[in-house]
Design a protein around this motif. Sequence first.
Motif, PDB file in Angstrom:
ATOM      1  N   LYS A   1      -0.722 -10.974  -1.305  1.00 54.45           N
ATOM      2  CA  LYS A   1       0.281 -10.106  -1.915  1.00 54.45           C
ATOM      3  C   LYS A   1       0.243 -10.153  -3.441  1.00 54.45           C
ATOM      4  O   LYS A   1      -0.029 -11.188  -4.046  1.00 54.45           O
TER       5      LYS A   1
ATOM      6  N   VAL B   1      -8.173  -7.520  -3.464  1.00 53.32           N
ATOM      7  CA  VAL B   1      -6.941  -8.295  -3.344  1.00 53.32           C
ATOM      8  C   VAL B   1      -7.053  -9.181  -2.117  1.00 53.32           C
ATOM      9  O   VAL B   1      -7.634  -8.773  -1.108  1.00 53.32           O
TER      10      VAL B   1
ATOM     11  N   HIS C   1       0.842  -1.203   0.000  1.00 48.25           N
ATOM     12  CA  HIS C   1       0.000   0.000   0.000  1.00 48.25           C
ATOM     13  C   HIS C   1       0.879   1.255   0.000  1.00 48.25           C
ATOM     14  O   HIS C   1       0.494   2.294  -0.522  1.00 48.25           O
TER      15      HIS C   1
ATOM     16  N   MET D   1      -5.037  -3.267  -6.120  1.00 46.40           N
ATOM     17  CA  MET D   1      -4.828  -2.823  -4.733  1.00 46.40           C
ATOM     18  C   MET D   1      -5.634  -1.569  -4.440  1.00 46.40           C
ATOM     19  O   MET D   1      -6.247  -1.439  -3.376  1.00 46.40           O
TER      20      MET D   1
END
Length: 321
Positions: A316, A313, A44, A308
């Motif tokens: 990862k 999501v 992020h 994202m």
Amino acid sequence: MLAAYVEETNADDPLAALQIGERPDPEPGDGWVTVDVRAASLNHHDLFSLRGVGLPDERLPMILGCDAAGLDPDGNEVIVHSVIASDGWRGDETLDPKRSLLSEKHQGSLAQKVAVPSGNLVPKPAELSFEEAACLPTAWLTAYRMLFVKSGAKPGDTILIQGAGGGVASAAIVLARQAGLRVWVTSRDAARGERAVELGAHEAFESGARLPERVDAVLETVGEATWKHSLRALRPGGTLVVSGATSGGDPSAELSRVFFLQLNVVGSTMGTRDELGRLARLCVTTGIRPEIDRVLPLSDAREGFAAMSSGDVFGKIVFTP
Ligand SMILES: NC(=O)c1ccc[n+]([C@@H]2O[C@H](COP(=O)([O-])OP(=O)(O)OC[C@H]3O[C@@H](n4cnc5c(N)ncnc54)[C@H](OP(=O)(O)O)[C@@H]3O)[C@@H](O)[C@H]2O)c1
């Protein structure tokens, strides 16, 4: 070399600021080495960088990315520790007031090559793929420190992890389950809650839902949207560990609850190089591995950033340059 970078930040539309294209190869200074990146993961933090958070104009253009695994100049497989301490700093790198993460002052890892201080390399265990290893330096290391260094949670305790789908949160679920805790999670999305249970959580709740009982510790990265719930979920004397504020960083402090119930509110940031080494060994000895949502070529990084940004999501996102 190919890289994902930002030339002009955009506070309102971070995806509009993302550029994928050619950047000059790194020129490592004294004591620095160039790592041939085999996999790099998205955090992020990279979206915040596109918005200009912690990235003033004078540092642009900047290659994004904190996390990488690859080959050092001697061909050794390595994981990059992203916390760059200032010259001469000794001890816990996360406490250095002048530290930075890759992509804040120094060019980042979403590229074919990245330069880092040689002391920031940790051996990559052969048992981990480059894609798995590239998930460890930020999200997994942050979860490791929150849980094992900061939370005080012991086997048999109950822990609440807010925002199940996130990179840090999904790591925390796996680590907490492995450590013998009862693991409760929240998610805005029922399907992500179910995924969290498949990953190891004992129970998933809607964000903000009343819990069956109070918990010993909470791991918080969501911020304003879940803060009140986090404090209300804690038993007297319990501990809230916070390392992020995706939904906003200025919630109501709930001071009377904090002092009346004698709650501990503890900050946590990244982890040390030694903790990263221990985390990598933990993955080997236990067999746990990062949950990877998708692996994309770096040239398709925009797809990963968009996912994202929309919150669609689980785990990862990894890029291979
Ligand atoms: N201090 C440090 O060293 C450190 C290190 C790593 C990360 N962080 C911070 O921790 C946060 C999480 O990072 P990450 O890489 O794990 O991010 P991420 O993968 O994008 O995860 C964010 C998660 O937050 C949850 N969320 C719940 N309510 C939300 C809302 N109203 N708005 C947005 N998200 C909401 C979402 O989970 P659900 O959709 O399942 O609810 C989402 O999956 C970021 O703020 C990051 O900057 C800090």
